[in-house]
Design an enzyme around this catalytic site. Structure first.
Site, short mmCIF file in Angstrom:
data_model
loop_
_atom_site.label_atom_id
_atom_site.label_comp_id
_atom_site.label_asym_id
_atom_site.label_seq_id
_atom_site.Cartn_x
_atom_site.Cartn_y
_atom_site.Cartn_z
N ARG A 127 4.40 -12.71 10.20
CA ARG A 127 5.12 -11.45 10.03
C ARG A 127 6.46 -11.49 10.75
O ARG A 127 6.66 -12.27 11.68
CB ARG A 127 4.31 -10.29 10.59
CG ARG A 127 3.24 -9.75 9.66
CD ARG A 127 2.62 -8.51 10.27
NE ARG A 127 1.80 -7.79 9.31
CZ ARG A 127 1.30 -6.59 9.52
NH1 ARG A 127 1.54 -5.97 10.66
NH2 ARG A 127 0.56 -6.00 8.60
N LYS B 246 3.10 1.26 10.50
CA LYS B 246 3.22 2.47 9.68
C LYS B 246 2.69 3.69 10.42
O LYS B 246 3.21 4.79 10.29
CB LYS B 246 2.45 2.29 8.37
CG LYS B 246 3.22 1.56 7.29
CD LYS B 246 2.45 1.63 5.98
CE LYS B 246 3.15 0.83 4.90
NZ LYS B 246 2.38 0.84 3.63
N GLU C 153 0.86 -1.17 0.00
CA GLU C 153 0.00 0.00 0.00
C GLU C 153 0.90 1.23 0.00
O GLU C 153 1.73 1.40 0.91
CB GLU C 153 -0.91 0.00 1.23
CG GLU C 153 -1.96 1.09 1.21
CD GLU C 153 -2.91 1.00 2.40
OE1 GLU C 153 -3.85 1.82 2.44
OE2 GLU C 153 -2.70 0.15 3.28
#
Length: 557
Positions: free
Chosen positions: A262, A272, A37
Site C-alpha cells: 500500500r 476510511k 468498496e
C-alpha cells in the site's frame, strides 16, 4: 526516506512471464479489475491501486473492469459510486462497458456455495461469534468445529432455509471445509456466508444472507475472465483461500493474485474510518475539503491528473510497505504547474502604493507574458495607473538585513512596468503604515533604465483602478504530526490548528474576474492557486493555494 527512482515493476515481470510462451496465460489478453468498496470517496492510496490496475491493462493493450464491491449491505451508497466513477475518469482512465457490481453475482455465489456443500467442502455451522473465537485455536492447537461433519443434506437444507429468511442474524454461518490445523488462520474453515437481515442499496430485500469477500471476490474475478487480480499486501495471506475457491468451484477461469505494498504518506491518514470521522464530526468541510487526501479534495485544491499519475508512477510498485513524503506529491504538482500554469499578479496582504509624479487620471496598458517557459502561452494586457496595490511586506520603513525591496531611497522594478523610487509613507493615527509613496522613472517603461543602472528587486502589483477583490485560502497539512496514524496515537490530537488560513480583501488582476476551476495560476512570488470549484463566483472570487513556490522535497541519500 529513500530517493524516489523509477524501477522495474515486479508485477509486470510476473505478467511478462505469464503471457510468454509456455506461461499460464499464453496467448491471452491481460485483464485486470479495480474493485473499490463504495462506502467512501477514493483517496490517494486507492489512486495508487487504480493506476496499477488500469495502467497495467493499458501497458499490455488489455482491459480493466470497474467493479463496485458492494457485498457488504451496511455501508454502500450511490453517492460514493458516482464519485468513484468521476474520480477515475478525471484521472484519464475508462472501463468501457465493463462496469459491474459485486452484488450482480449473488445468485452465482449462492450456486457455487451449494456446489461446495454437495462436494463435502462446506457445511453450516452454528457456533456463535464468541464461540468461533474461542475455538479458533493457536499455532500449537488446531481449531475446533463440532459441526464440521454435519451431513451434506442437512447443510443443504439449512443453507436453503438461511436464504429464505427463516433464521435470525448470526444464528448460522456457512463455512468452507479446508484445514483446521493450518498455520494460515484464513484456511481454518473460514466463514463464507453469514446471515444479515439488512436492506441492500441495489438488491433491496431480496437477500438476507451475504457472501464474505474472500469467497465472492475470486468468483467475481473468475467469471469476468480476469487474468491478474492485483491487490494490496494485506491480502497476501488470503491468497491461499483465493486459490482454493477458484480451484474447488466450477468457475471457467483461474486468475492469478499478485500483491503489492500500500501507499503510505506522512502527515496523512488514509483509513476510511478516520476520514469519515473527520467529515462526520465537522473537522473538515466535507469529503472534498482541500486538506483531505481524497481525490475530490486534491482536485478541489488544484492537483492535476498528470501530477498524481506521475507521483504514483515514480513512487513505483513495491513489495514492502513504505511511507512517502507528502512533499514529494507537492513536488510532482509543482513540476506540472510550473510548465502549464498562467502567471498572474495577486496581492494577498495589500497596502496602497501611490506614484506621486504619475499624472492623475492617466492609465496605460502593459503586456506581460503568461508563462516565461512557454512562448505559445502569449501575453495579456495589464492596466497601470497612479494608484496600485503591493504586498505590505514588500515595504520597510527602515531597511533590515538583506532587504532590497521598498524602503525610502531605494529603487525597485514594478513587474513589466516601470522602475520606481520609494520616497516615504503615510501612517494612520496609530502609527500604522497605510500608504507607500514613490516616484517613477518615465524613461524606464518595461522595466529597463535608460542609463543602465542596476535595480536589485522586482515586485508584483495590481492596478487599484482595475482589479478584483478575492478571498484567498492558504492550506497546509491537516496533521502536523508526521505519523498521525501510528498505533496508540489519537489521530485527532495530531491535527494541525493552522492547516487553513483565510485571507479576505485580497487584490487580484482584473483578468481573473471570470476564472473558473479547473484552471491553475501561478500568483507571482506567492505560489500556485486555483479557483475554488464550489465557492468561487465572479461576484465573490475564491482561490485555493494548491502548493507554494518553494520546494521542500529533498531526496534521501
Amino acid at each position: 526516506m529513500a530517493e524516489i527512482t523509477e524501477s522495474k515493476n515486479f508485477i509486470h515481470a510476473f505478467i511478462d512471464e505469464d503471457i510468454a510462451e509456455g506461461g499460464q496465460f499464453e496467448g491471452m489478453t491481460v485483464h485486470t479489475r479495480f474493485p473499490p468498496e463504495p462506502n467512501g470517496y477514493l483517496h490517494i492510496g486507492h489512486c495508487k491501486a487504480l493506476i496499477i490496475d488500469f495502467g497495467t491493462a493499458e501497458k499490455y493493450g488489455g482491459m480493466c473492469n470497474l467493479r463496485m464491491d458492494d457485498t457488504n449491505p451496511t455501508k454502500e451508497d450511490v453517492e460514493f459510486v458516482d464519485a468513484i466513477r468521476e474520480d477515475i475518469h478525471w484521472l484519464g482512465f475508462d472501463w468501457g462497458d465493463r462496469f459491474f457490481y459485486g452484488s450482480d453475482y449473488f445468485e452465482k455465489d449462492y450456486e457455487y456455495a451449494v456446489e461446495l456443500i454437495k462436494k463435502g467442502l462446506a457445511y453450516v455451522c452454528e457456533l456463535t461469534p464468541e464461540q468461533f473465537k474461542e475455538y479458533r485455536g493457536d499455532l500449537q492447537h488446531p481449531a475446533i468445529s463440532p459441526y464440521r461433519d454435519r451431513p451434506i443434506e442437512e447443510s443443504l437444507d439449512l443453507f436453503r432455509r438461511m436464504r429464505e429468511g427463516e433464521f435470525e442474524d448470526n444464528r448460522y454461518t456457512l463455512r468452507a471445509k479446508i484445514d483446521l490445523t493450518s498455520g494460515n488462520f484464513n484456511m481454518r474453515d473460514p466463514v463464507i456466508y453469514r446471515i444479515r437481515h439488512m436492506h441492500h442499496h441495489r438488491q433491496g430485500d431480496k437477500w438476507c444472507i451475504y457472501p464474505m469477500y474472500d469467497f465472492a471476490h475470486p468468483i467475481q474475478d473468475a467469471l469476468e475472465g480476469i487474468t491478474h487480480s492485483l491487490c494490496s499486501l494485506e491480502f497476501e495471506n488470503h491468497r491461499a483461500l483465493y486459490n482454493w475457491v477458484v480451484e474447488h468451484v466450477s468457475v471457467p477461469h483461474h486468475p492469478r493474485q499478485i500483491e503489492f505494498a500500500r501507499l503510505g504518506i506522512d502527515h496523512t491518514v488514509l483509513s476510511k474510518r478516520k476520514l469519515r470521522a473527520l467529515v462526520e464530526n465537522n473537522y473538515v468541510s466535507g469529503w472534498d475539503d482541500p486538506r483531505m487526501p481524497t481525490l475530490c479534495g486534491l482536485r478541489r485544491r488544484g492537483y492535476t491528473p498528470k501530477s498524481i499519475r506521475n507521483f504514483c508512477d515514480r513512487v513505483g510498485v513495491a513489495k514492502s510497505p513504505n511511507t512517502i513524503e507528502f512533499a514529494f506529491l507537492e513536488h510532482c504538482l509543482r513540476e506540472d504547474l510550473n510548465e502549464t500554469a498562467t502567471r498572474v499578479m495577486a496581492v494577498l496582504k495589500p497596502i496602497k502604493l501611490t506614484i506621486t509624479n504619475y499624472p492623475e487620471g492617466k492609465s496605460e496598458i502593459f503586456q506581460v507574458e503568461n508563462n516565461s517557459l512557454d512562448e505559445s502561452a502569449g501575453y495579456r494586457d495589464v492596466t497601470f495607473s497612479r494608484n496600485l496595490w503591493i504586498e505590505a511586506d514588500d515595504f520597510m520603513e527602515e531597511k533590515v538585513g538583506k532587504f532590497f525591496r521598498m524602503f525610502p531611497g531605494n529603487e525597485v522594478r514594478l513587474k513589466g512596468a516601470y522602475v520606481v523610487k520609494c520616497t516615504g509613507c503615510v501612517k494612520d493615527e496609530n502609527g500604522n503604515v497605510v500608504e507607500v509613496l514613490c516616484e517613477y522613472d518615465p524613461e524606464s517603461r518595461g522595466g529597463d533604465t535608460a542609463d543602465g543602472r542596476k535595480v536589485k528587486s522586482t515586485i508584483h502589483w495590481v492596478d487599484a483602478a482595475n482589479c478584483c477583490d478575492a478571498e484567498i485560502r492558504l492550506y497546509d497539512n491537516l496533521f502536523d504530526d508526521p505519523d498521525p496514524d501510528a498505533a496508540g496515537k489519537d489521530f485527532l490530537a495530531c491535527m494541525n490548528p493552522h492547516s487553513l488560513e483565510i485571507l479576505s480583501d485580497c487584490k487580484v488582476e482584473a483578468s481573473l474576474k471570470d476564472a473558473k476551476a479547473p484552471s491553475s495560476f501561478q500568483f507571482m512570488r506567492q505560489g500556485y492557486f486555483c479557483p475554488d470549484s464550489k465557492d468561487s463566483s465572479p461576484e465573490h472570487l475564491v482561490f485555493n493555494r494548491s502548493v507554494s513556490l518553494k520546494d521542500s522535497f529533498k531526496p534521501g541519500k
